[in-house]
Design a protein around this motif. Structure first.
Motif, PDB file in Angstrom:
ATOM      1  N   SER A   1      51.735  35.396  46.253  1.00  0.00           N
ATOM      2  CA  SER A   1      51.189  34.410  45.641  1.00  0.00           C
ATOM      3  C   SER A   1      52.043  33.626  45.815  1.00  0.00           C
ATOM      4  O   SER A   1      53.152  33.348  46.416  1.00  0.00           O
ATOM      5  CB  SER A   1      51.007  34.780  44.462  1.00  0.00           C
ATOM      6  N   GLU A   2      51.120  31.952  45.812  1.00  0.00           N
ATOM      7  CA  GLU A   2      51.746  31.253  45.929  1.00  0.00           C
ATOM      8  C   GLU A   2      51.337  30.289  44.504  1.00  0.00           C
ATOM      9  O   GLU A   2      50.857  30.166  44.113  1.00  0.00           O
ATOM     10  CB  GLU A   2      50.094  29.800  46.552  1.00  0.00           C
ATOM     11  N   PRO A   3      52.828  30.143  43.835  1.00  0.00           N
ATOM     12  CA  PRO A   3      52.573  29.373  42.417  1.00  0.00           C
ATOM     13  C   PRO A   3      51.673  28.287  42.556  1.00  0.00           C
ATOM     14  O   PRO A   3      51.669  27.937  40.978  1.00  0.00           O
ATOM     15  CB  PRO A   3      54.115  29.214  42.759  1.00  0.00           C
ATOM     16  N   HIS A   4      51.709  26.983  43.115  1.00  0.00           N
ATOM     17  CA  HIS A   4      50.433  26.095  43.151  1.00  0.00           C
ATOM     18  C   HIS A   4      48.766  26.709  42.822  1.00  0.00           C
ATOM     19  O   HIS A   4      48.101  26.004  42.510  1.00  0.00           O
ATOM     20  CB  HIS A   4      50.307  24.950  43.612  1.00  0.00           C
ATOM     21  N   ASP A   5      48.499  27.962  43.071  1.00  0.00           N
ATOM     22  CA  ASP A   5      47.092  28.111  43.067  1.00  0.00           C
ATOM     23  C   ASP A   5      47.276  29.924  43.188  1.00  0.00           C
ATOM     24  O   ASP A   5      47.196  30.402  44.423  1.00  0.00           O
ATOM     25  CB  ASP A   5      46.658  28.083  44.695  1.00  0.00           C
ATOM     26  N   PRO A   6      47.648  30.595  41.977  1.00  0.00           N
ATOM     27  CA  PRO A   6      47.877  32.208  42.495  1.00  0.00           C
ATOM     28  C   PRO A   6      46.402  32.499  43.080  1.00  0.00           C
ATOM     29  O   PRO A   6      46.498  34.045  43.421  1.00  0.00           O
ATOM     30  CB  PRO A   6      47.673  32.255  41.136  1.00  0.00           C
ATOM     31  N   THR A   7      45.469  32.013  42.826  1.00  0.00           N
ATOM     32  CA  THR A   7      44.190  32.879  43.790  1.00  0.00           C
ATOM     33  C   THR A   7      44.545  32.239  44.972  1.00  0.00           C
ATOM     34  O   THR A   7      43.662  33.219  45.775  1.00  0.00           O
ATOM     35  CB  THR A   7      42.297  31.766  43.213  1.00  0.00           C
ATOM     36  N   LEU A   8      45.376  31.460  45.700  1.00  0.00           N
ATOM     37  CA  LEU A   8      45.124  31.915  46.831  1.00  0.00           C
ATOM     38  C   LEU A   8      45.862  32.571  48.017  1.00  0.00           C
ATOM     39  O   LEU A   8      46.638  33.599  47.431  1.00  0.00           O
ATOM     40  CB  LEU A   8      46.582  30.567  47.879  1.00  0.00           C
ATOM     41  N   ASN A   9      45.103  33.106  49.030  1.00  0.00           N
ATOM     42  CA  ASN A   9      45.534  35.091  49.980  1.00  0.00           C
ATOM     43  C   ASN A   9      45.792  34.781  50.959  1.00  0.00           C
ATOM     44  O   ASN A   9      44.400  34.148  51.722  1.00  0.00           O
ATOM     45  CB  ASN A   9      44.578  35.727  48.966  1.00  0.00           C
ATOM     46  N   THR A  10      46.774  34.507  51.109  1.00  0.00           N
ATOM     47  CA  THR A  10      47.198  34.154  52.160  1.00  0.00           C
ATOM     48  C   THR A  10      47.231  35.951  53.358  1.00  0.00           C
ATOM     49  O   THR A  10      48.003  35.284  54.535  1.00  0.00           O
ATOM     50  CB  THR A  10      48.730  33.464  52.976  1.00  0.00           C
ATOM     51  N   THR A  11      47.002  36.721  52.820  1.00  0.00           N
ATOM     52  CA  THR A  11      46.992  37.784  53.804  1.00  0.00           C
ATOM     53  C   THR A  11      46.672  37.365  55.467  1.00  0.00           C
ATOM     54  O   THR A  11      47.826  38.189  56.096  1.00  0.00           O
ATOM     55  CB  THR A  11      46.769  39.191  52.800  1.00  0.00           C
ATOM     56  N   LEU A  12      45.844  37.205  55.141  1.00  0.00           N
ATOM     57  CA  LEU A  12      44.623  37.604  56.732  1.00  0.00           C
ATOM     58  C   LEU A  12      45.532  36.487  57.432  1.00  0.00           C
ATOM     59  O   LEU A  12      45.275  37.319  58.977  1.00  0.00           O
ATOM     60  CB  LEU A  12      43.225  37.625  56.289  1.00  0.00           C
TER      61      LEU A  12
END
Length: 292
Positions: free
Chosen positions: A182-193
């Motif tokens: 997870s990214e602390p500045h944006d917990p909704t950001l999903n970089t999995t793909l």
């Protein structure tokens, strides 16, 4: 006789106890070896939690010279016992210098050398430049018992130049131990793909299998956004087409595994012509700090 490479990668969570983390990793290595794996990849910095979320000097005490590192001293003999190759991710100290490194243990337990992470990230939740110097080894490939293998570390995996360099050095498979979530500045950001796709692209462009091992779980940190870092797993193996031939979910604990015909891949790589048709005379901008 056909040269077959059987690979596996570990996906699990880790805590504060070094010996418990080693023991947990050993269990998965034994399981993978029993299933026929010849090369087994644990995740990045599995000696403990991913401490780079903040800047705390206490963590420097957890680094050791690579030959003397407690993780290396535990895992390298295991490689010899099980007759498997293991890229071992560690926090390394060399004199006053600190690195994020991989030590390659061959199938007889011997240490083939060390690779120090070349690309060091510096951003929210991944403040690695506080802890690690940029690697000074250059990209490395090793002639192991089961093939010529290249290893990058986490942030290295986003750079096509790193993958291509290792392929040009003769790597027959690429391995990337990872700690990402997870990214602390944006917990909704999903970089999995995007994370997977970047490495799938390396597989296609170099006609080479790519293996990525990530950790899972929530690691709590005081005064950190949302109370801690959530790692998203999704460890995978991509074949020479970039297809995901083995994959785990965001919370799964276990192994990914696959088998590859290295002789087929050698001929297939030549047939695609990616290396035949390279125009290195036109690539000077890649070595320039300010391409024009």
């Amino acid at each position: 006789m056909t040269r077959t490479l059987n690979v596996a990668a570990i996906q699990t969570s880790y805590g504060m106890d070094l010996q418990a983390n080693i023991k947990k990793t050993e269990g998965f290595i034994r399981q993978a070896a029993a299933n026929g794996a010849q090369v087994i990849l644990p995740p990045e910095l599995f000696q403990g939690p991913y401490f780079c979320v903040t800047q705390e000097e206490r963590w420097f005490a957890e680094a050791h010279p690579w030959r003397e590192h407690p993780v290396v001293k535990a895992i390298a003999p295991l490689a010899g016992e099980l007759r498997v190759v293991i890229p071992i991710s560690i926090f390394e100290r060399e004199g006053p210098h600190y690195f994020n490194s991989v030590v390659m243990a061959d199938a007889d337990g011997s240490l083939l050398g060390v690779y120090r992470k070349s690309h060091i990230p510096d951003g929210p939740g991944y403040q690695e430049k506080y802890y690690f110097r940029p690697g000074d080894t250059g990209f490395k490939v090793w002639d192991t018992r089961f093939g010529r293998l290249g290893v990058g570390i986490c942030w290295d995996q986003w750079y096509p130049e790193a993958a291509r360099a290792m392929a040009l050095m003769g790597a027959e498979a690429l391995f990337y131990p990872t700690a990402i979530g997870s990214e602390p500045h944006d917990p909704t950001l999903n970089t999995t793909l995007p994370w997977q796709r970047a490495m799938q692209g390396h597989a296609v462009a170099n006609v080479i299998p790519v293996i990525g091992a990530n950790r899972i779980g929530f690691e709590p940190w005081e005064n950190y956004p949302n109370g801690g870092q959530q790692f998203y797993g999704s460890s995978f193996i991509a074949d020479h087409r970039g297809d995901l031939v083995s994959e785990l979910g965001r919370d799964d604990e276990g192994l990914v595994a696959a088998s590859f015909d290295l002789d087929f891949l050698q001929g297939h790589r030549a047939a695609w012509g990616f290396f035949r048709d390279r125009r290195s005379d036109l690539y000077s901008a890649l070595a320039s700090p300010r391409p024009t």
